[in-house]
Design an enzyme around this catalytic site. Structure first.
Site, PDB file in Angstrom:
ATOM      1  CD  GLN A   1      33.759  42.127  39.746  1.00 35.30           C
ATOM      2  OE1 GLN A   1      33.831  43.056  40.560  1.00 35.30           O
ATOM      3  NE2 GLN A   1      34.476  42.057  38.649  1.00 35.30           N
TER       4      GLN A   1
ATOM      5  CG  PHE B   1      32.026  48.612  37.173  1.00 34.49           C
ATOM      6  CD1 PHE B   1      33.029  48.362  36.252  1.00 34.49           C
ATOM      7  CD2 PHE B   1      32.264  48.314  38.507  1.00 34.49           C
ATOM      8  CE1 PHE B   1      34.241  47.812  36.647  1.00 34.49           C
ATOM      9  CE2 PHE B   1      33.466  47.758  38.913  1.00 34.49           C
ATOM     10  CZ  PHE B   1      34.456  47.500  37.971  1.00 34.49           C
TER      11      PHE B   1
ATOM     12  CB  SER C   1      39.941  44.254  53.466  1.00 31.77           C
ATOM     13  OG  SER C   1      39.075  43.403  52.754  1.00 31.77           O
TER      14      SER C   1
ATOM     15  CG  HIS D   1      37.657  43.433  49.528  1.00 31.83           C
ATOM     16  ND1 HIS D   1      38.833  43.890  50.077  1.00 31.83           N
ATOM     17  CD2 HIS D   1      37.666  43.830  48.215  1.00 31.83           C
ATOM     18  CE1 HIS D   1      39.542  44.521  49.147  1.00 31.83           C
ATOM     19  NE2 HIS D   1      38.856  44.498  48.016  1.00 31.83           N
TER      20      HIS D   1
ATOM     21  N   GLY E   1      44.298  40.533  34.863  1.00 26.22           N
ATOM     22  CA  GLY E   1      43.959  41.819  34.250  1.00 26.22           C
ATOM     23  C   GLY E   1      43.342  41.648  32.871  1.00 26.22           C
ATOM     24  CG  ASP E   2      39.833  42.886  31.832  1.00 27.80           C
ATOM     25  OD1 ASP E   2      39.598  41.691  31.579  1.00 27.80           O
ATOM     26  OD2 ASP E   2      39.242  43.532  32.711  1.00 27.80           O
TER      27      ASP E   2
ATOM     28  CG  HIS F   1      44.503  45.382  43.633  1.00 24.07           C
ATOM     29  ND1 HIS F   1      43.224  45.201  43.156  1.00 24.07           N
ATOM     30  CD2 HIS F   1      44.378  45.493  44.965  1.00 24.07           C
ATOM     31  CE1 HIS F   1      42.376  45.206  44.161  1.00 24.07           C
ATOM     32  NE2 HIS F   1      43.047  45.393  45.279  1.00 24.07           N
TER      33      HIS F   1
ATOM     34  CD  GLU G   1      39.394  46.761  45.061  1.00 18.84           C
ATOM     35  OE1 GLU G   1      39.327  45.581  45.479  1.00 18.84           O
ATOM     36  OE2 GLU G   1      39.117  47.078  43.883  1.00 18.84           O
TER      37      GLU G   1
ATOM     38  CE  LYS H   1      42.177  32.981  40.535  1.00 15.77           C
ATOM     39  NZ  LYS H   1      41.505  34.254  40.172  1.00 15.77           N
TER      40      LYS H   1
HETATM   41  P1  FAD Z   1      41.707  35.043  36.524  1.00 16.55           P
HETATM   42  O1  FAD Z   1      40.880  34.803  37.739  1.00 16.55           O
HETATM   43  O2  FAD Z   1      43.073  34.503  36.507  1.00 16.55           O
HETATM   44  O3  FAD Z   1      40.943  34.503  35.261  1.00 16.55           O
HETATM   45  C1  FAD Z   1      39.674  35.047  34.932  1.00 16.55           C
HETATM   46  C2  FAD Z   1      38.981  34.151  33.946  1.00 16.55           C
HETATM   47  O4  FAD Z   1      39.722  34.064  32.724  1.00 16.55           O
HETATM   48  C3  FAD Z   1      38.799  32.745  34.410  1.00 16.55           C
HETATM   49  O5  FAD Z   1      37.675  32.593  35.204  1.00 16.55           O
HETATM   50  C4  FAD Z   1      38.680  32.022  33.081  1.00 16.55           C
HETATM   51  O6  FAD Z   1      37.417  32.203  32.560  1.00 16.55           O
HETATM   52  C5  FAD Z   1      39.645  32.761  32.203  1.00 16.55           C
HETATM   53  N1  FAD Z   1      40.970  32.145  32.243  1.00 16.55           N
HETATM   54  C6  FAD Z   1      42.076  32.649  32.871  1.00 16.55           C
HETATM   55  N2  FAD Z   1      43.132  31.826  32.715  1.00 16.55           N
HETATM   56  C7  FAD Z   1      42.692  30.802  31.968  1.00 16.55           C
HETATM   57  C8  FAD Z   1      43.311  29.627  31.461  1.00 16.55           C
HETATM   58  N3  FAD Z   1      44.618  29.362  31.676  1.00 16.55           N
HETATM   59  N4  FAD Z   1      42.538  28.778  30.723  1.00 16.55           N
HETATM   60  C9  FAD Z   1      41.228  29.037  30.489  1.00 16.55           C
HETATM   61  N5  FAD Z   1      40.595  30.140  30.947  1.00 16.55           N
HETATM   62  C10 FAD Z   1      41.310  31.004  31.665  1.00 16.55           C
HETATM   63  N6  FAD Z   1      41.672  44.694  37.187  1.00 16.55           N
HETATM   64  C11 FAD Z   1      42.699  45.563  37.061  1.00 16.55           C
HETATM   65  O7  FAD Z   1      43.078  45.909  35.934  1.00 16.55           O
HETATM   66  N7  FAD Z   1      43.328  46.107  38.160  1.00 16.55           N
HETATM   67  C12 FAD Z   1      42.969  45.769  39.418  1.00 16.55           C
HETATM   68  O8  FAD Z   1      43.548  46.258  40.392  1.00 16.55           O
HETATM   69  C13 FAD Z   1      41.896  44.832  39.592  1.00 16.55           C
HETATM   70  N8  FAD Z   1      41.510  44.450  40.827  1.00 16.55           N
HETATM   71  C14 FAD Z   1      40.528  43.490  40.955  1.00 16.55           C
HETATM   72  C15 FAD Z   1      40.189  43.057  42.241  1.00 16.55           C
HETATM   73  C16 FAD Z   1      39.186  42.105  42.423  1.00 16.55           C
HETATM   74  C17 FAD Z   1      38.844  41.645  43.837  1.00 16.55           C
HETATM   75  C18 FAD Z   1      38.507  41.574  41.286  1.00 16.55           C
HETATM   76  C19 FAD Z   1      37.414  40.555  41.472  1.00 16.55           C
HETATM   77  C20 FAD Z   1      38.847  42.005  40.006  1.00 16.55           C
HETATM   78  C21 FAD Z   1      39.864  42.956  39.818  1.00 16.55           C
HETATM   79  N9  FAD Z   1      40.234  43.377  38.546  1.00 16.55           N
HETATM   80  C22 FAD Z   1      41.262  44.300  38.415  1.00 16.55           C
HETATM   81  C23 FAD Z   1      39.551  42.893  37.338  1.00 16.55           C
HETATM   82  C24 FAD Z   1      40.294  41.727  36.654  1.00 16.55           C
HETATM   83  O9  FAD Z   1      41.560  42.169  36.201  1.00 16.55           O
HETATM   84  C25 FAD Z   1      39.481  41.224  35.471  1.00 16.55           C
HETATM   85  O10 FAD Z   1      38.282  40.640  35.907  1.00 16.55           O
HETATM   86  C26 FAD Z   1      40.219  40.312  34.504  1.00 16.55           C
HETATM   87  O11 FAD Z   1      39.378  40.061  33.378  1.00 16.55           O
HETATM   88  C27 FAD Z   1      40.580  38.952  35.072  1.00 16.55           C
HETATM   89  O12 FAD Z   1      41.658  38.997  35.908  1.00 16.55           O
HETATM   90  P2  FAD Z   1      41.731  37.859  37.081  1.00 16.55           P
HETATM   91  O13 FAD Z   1      42.983  37.954  37.798  1.00 16.55           O
HETATM   92  O14 FAD Z   1      40.483  37.945  37.861  1.00 16.55           O
HETATM   93  O15 FAD Z   1      41.760  36.577  36.155  1.00 16.55           O
END
Ligand code: FAD
Length: 321
Positions: free
Chosen positions: A181, A221, A17, A268, A110-111, A79, A19, A170
């Site tokens: 990542q 990054f 895949s 990926h 997301g952040d 995404h 991205e 999840k």
């Molecule tokens: P999650 O995996 O849901 O959580 C990340 C971390 O946050 C967890 O490991 C934990 O430490 C903490 N956490 C979350 N929920 C809880 C909880 N309920 N209790 C305690 N701790 C918690 N960003 C973008 O803005 N746009 C994109 O398109 C995008 N694409 C991405 C694609 C990939 C393959 C990856 C790996 C990252 C991508 N990101 C993207 C970055 C991502 O948004 C950030 O890393 C963000 O900080 C976390 O989002 P996540 O969905 O990975 O979080």
């Protein structure tokens, strides 16, 4: 890798895949389409398009997804982040992606708008976290749902138990694949997959490969997202131009081949919208040689023909509906 970890590490056939990120300016969309058309020659199983947290790049993501699905004809995953958005806004975005034929989402938290490292707080009317977003997606339709995974731990994770627990939540909510990542030490990935397997998680964990398009950019990054730059990458910092390109191709191809030797069969690729670099990596990686799968055969042929895409019959896009 243990047999269980091997199972968690990916599909049993070669899967690929790509991205992409949506171009920033309208005049860059033609080049974006050209990039996707060239990489289509490698018959990816799907491509994905990133989405600015809080919907900041929403319209550009819509436009990019529309090009990929309607004009280039690639199975496309959108995404989707839930940070800083009410559920209604997120659901509107889902509906728009659906009109372009999207059946696969990469569900993300997301952040916050202030950037990585800023404490996360759910929007008062939004999905609370990724698992909640996945449940929301599942309520709307039977989508394919991929999620993120962090072989070196997410920077916010206090410990490995929390990290694996978040992935587990999840999966329990309905995710069927995790895309990692980027990382540059395959031992980190292997250790991570062992932990995932030990927790009873069996969805494919697909390694995210980021060929080093520009060492300085990747270095910066990596610092922001908690990825380590191991010593074997440092010589790239001294290189530029074609020498940097060749070294980056070699590093990424070796990383892919080493993962393949460890039993990984899905990859990926973070393309950074760079078809030349990605094409060269796929040509150099031995896993894509030979006739083992039609994907591999096409990849080799595309590389041999120096991406003369007009000569390559694309594989019909697989319907996920
Ligand atoms: P999650 O995996 O849901 O959580 C990340 C971390 O946050 C967890 O490991 C934990 O430490 C903490 N956490 C979350 N929920 C809880 C909880 N309920 N209790 C305690 N701790 C918690 N960003 C973008 O803005 N746009 C994109 O398109 C995008 N694409 C991405 C694609 C990939 C393959 C990856 C790996 C990252 C991508 N990101 C993207 C970055 C991502 O948004 C950030 O890393 C963000 O900080 C976390 O989002 P996540 O969905 O990975 O979080």
């Amino acid at each position: 890798m243990t047999p269980a970890a091997h199972h968690a590490a990916g599909p049993k056939r070669l899967e690929l895949s790509f991205e992409f990120f949506p171009p920033k300016k309208p005049e860059q969309f033609a080049a974006f389409k050209d990039t996707a058309e060239r990489l289509k020659a490698f018959a990816p199983d799907f491509v994905s398009v990133t989405y600015g947290a809080g919907g900041t790049s929403k319209d550009r993501s819509f436009a990019a997804v529309e090009i990929l699905t309607q004009e280039v004809g690639l199975p496309t995953a959108a995404h989707l982040t839930c940070v800083s958005a009410a559920c209604s806004a997120t659901n509107d975005a889902i509906a728009t992606f659906q009109t372009f034929g999207v059946r696969h989402f990469v569900a993300l938290r997301g952040d916050p708008p202030e950037g990585p490292g800023t404490p996360y707080a759910p929007h008062p009317e939004g999905y609370t976290d990724t698992a909640d977003l996945i449940r929301g997606l599942r309520r709307i339709d039977d989508f394919e749902i991929s999620v993120s995974a962090y072989p070196e731990r997410h920077p916010e994770s206090p410990d490995w138990d929390t990290e694996i627990d978040i992935l587990k939540r999840k999966v329990e909510a309905g995710a069927t694949r995790a895309l990692t990542q980027f990382f540059y030490d395959n031992d980190d990935f292997e250790r991570y997959v062992e932990k995932v397997a030990a927790a009873g998680i069996t969805i494919p964990i697909v390694p995210g490969i980021l060929p080093v398009h520009r060492f300085a950019a990747v270095h910066s990054f990596a610092g922001r997202c908690g990825a380590r730059i191991p010593p074997h990458l440092l010589p790239l910092s001294e290189l530029s131009g074609e020498a940097h390109f060749e070294a980056a191709v070699d590093l990424a191809a070796r990383q892919i081949d080493d993962l393949a030797q460890r039993g990984v069969s899905g990859f990926h690729i973070y393309t950074m919208n760079q078809h030349r670099l990605v094409s060269a990596v796929l040509k150099a990686a031995r896993i894509f040689e030979g006739e083992r799968t039609c994907c591999a055969a096409r990849a080799r042929r595309a590389a041999e023909e120096e991406l003369n895409v007009a000569d390559i019959t694309p594989r019909p896009a697989r319907s996920r509906r």
